[in-house]
Design an enzyme around this catalytic site. Sequence first.
Site, short mmCIF file in Angstrom:
data_model
loop_
_atom_site.label_atom_id
_atom_site.label_comp_id
_atom_site.label_asym_id
_atom_site.label_seq_id
_atom_site.Cartn_x
_atom_site.Cartn_y
_atom_site.Cartn_z
N CYS A 174 -3.56 -14.96 0.63
CA CYS A 174 -2.60 -14.24 1.31
C CYS A 174 -2.95 -12.67 1.49
O CYS A 174 -3.29 -11.89 0.78
CB CYS A 174 -1.44 -14.48 0.64
SG CYS A 174 0.21 -13.72 1.41
N ASP A 196 11.08 2.36 -17.43
CA ASP A 196 10.86 3.16 -16.24
C ASP A 196 10.27 4.40 -16.43
O ASP A 196 9.15 4.90 -16.11
CB ASP A 196 11.79 3.09 -15.15
CG ASP A 196 11.32 3.52 -13.93
OD1 ASP A 196 10.18 3.13 -13.61
OD2 ASP A 196 11.97 4.19 -13.16
N CYS A 236 2.29 5.83 -0.43
CA CYS A 236 3.27 4.92 -0.38
C CYS A 236 4.60 5.55 0.30
O CYS A 236 4.91 6.54 -0.14
CB CYS A 236 3.54 4.20 -1.76
SG CYS A 236 4.86 3.04 -1.62
N CYS A 276 6.60 -4.51 1.83
CA CYS A 276 5.70 -5.31 1.25
C CYS A 276 6.20 -6.68 0.29
O CYS A 276 5.74 -7.72 0.02
CB CYS A 276 4.51 -4.48 0.26
SG CYS A 276 5.26 -3.98 -1.28
N CYS A 321 1.38 -8.78 2.70
CA CYS A 321 1.88 -7.59 2.45
C CYS A 321 0.69 -6.61 2.97
O CYS A 321 1.20 -5.26 3.07
CB CYS A 321 1.73 -7.24 0.79
SG CYS A 321 0.14 -7.65 -0.10
N CYS A 325 10.94 1.66 -0.39
CA CYS A 325 10.59 0.69 0.47
C CYS A 325 10.35 -0.80 -0.05
O CYS A 325 9.72 -0.92 -1.00
CB CYS A 325 9.19 1.24 1.07
SG CYS A 325 8.52 0.26 2.30
#
Length: 333
Positions: free
Chosen positions: A188, A131, A210, A239, A191, A236
């Site tokens: 789709c 990360d 975001c 989505c 989100c 969050c």
Amino acid sequence: MDSDEQLHWKINIKKWGCELGFVAIGFTSAEPVDGLDQLLQARIDRGLATPFEGKEVKQRIDPKAGWQDCQTITALAYPLPYTLPPQEGEGVIARSAVGEDYHRVLRQTLNRLVDIMRTNGWPGNLRWQVDTGPLVERAFAVRAGIGWIGRNQQLIIPGYGSFVVLALLLLDREIASDRSISDQCGVCQSCVEVCPAHIIGKEPFASKDCVSYLTQSKETLSPEECKRLGTGIFGCDSCQDVCPHNQKRLKEEQTDLSPFSHRRGVDLLETLNLSKREFQERFQVTAAGWRGKAVLQRNAYLAMQNVQDCRLKPWLSEHKKDKSIPPIISSYL
């Protein structure tokens, strides 16, 4: 390594990784990711990137820029823990920030994988990142064939979904690449419709808008951004919660209500009143701990405003009287 030896290591690294809990593992070359430099630079030039993103684009797309000997990238996906849902009126912590800090968990698991490889005669050197390294992990994971980038910018793994964290294992030996898979989002728009910031589906992606970033930002948020947070305390998942590819996982989470599952909900007033000791006990060991106590307190204050929590008014009266309102909250009074 010849082709037989490459296949031997590919099969075994995937086997050992799966035994350690990784849900997807793939291999790709150490070549730069085509076209990613232009996308990243466009986001930087238009002010859409977050301060957490490195500005040296070459370091983010080219493994050899950081390690000249790199020949192969192994992309690995590790599952986030099952969680218990928040209750009405609670603040919400994203799945990636509950339980033990995933950076620590992944580093320990990668160390175990590396030990197994070396014990079994791995002939070369290796490095890894979790990360916080420079390389864009999702881009290499896509090229390694373990998933695709959905409209919501998350890596989606076929049959599993996106509730994973990623790591890259860099090798100085060549191992044949796996095939990438095609985008399976189709038509789709789930989100897109649920995103609090209304940024999904627009290019380039405005990551600084975001909600996940806003909950971590120490900058003063605008009135619109404050409302956008809702009851978010850190991160969050909006989505991802509606993504069709996550529904199997979510059903499993909802039926496995183990007492050992981690709660995503936190009491807003308790979070607002966090002492240093309480913060260390509750949050320091999680992926939310690195940002410090003050940001979480600010978010709890804004969440109480958003839900019109009746406990906020007396809290303000008491803390105005003794002048003990945290500085990070003062600008929102």
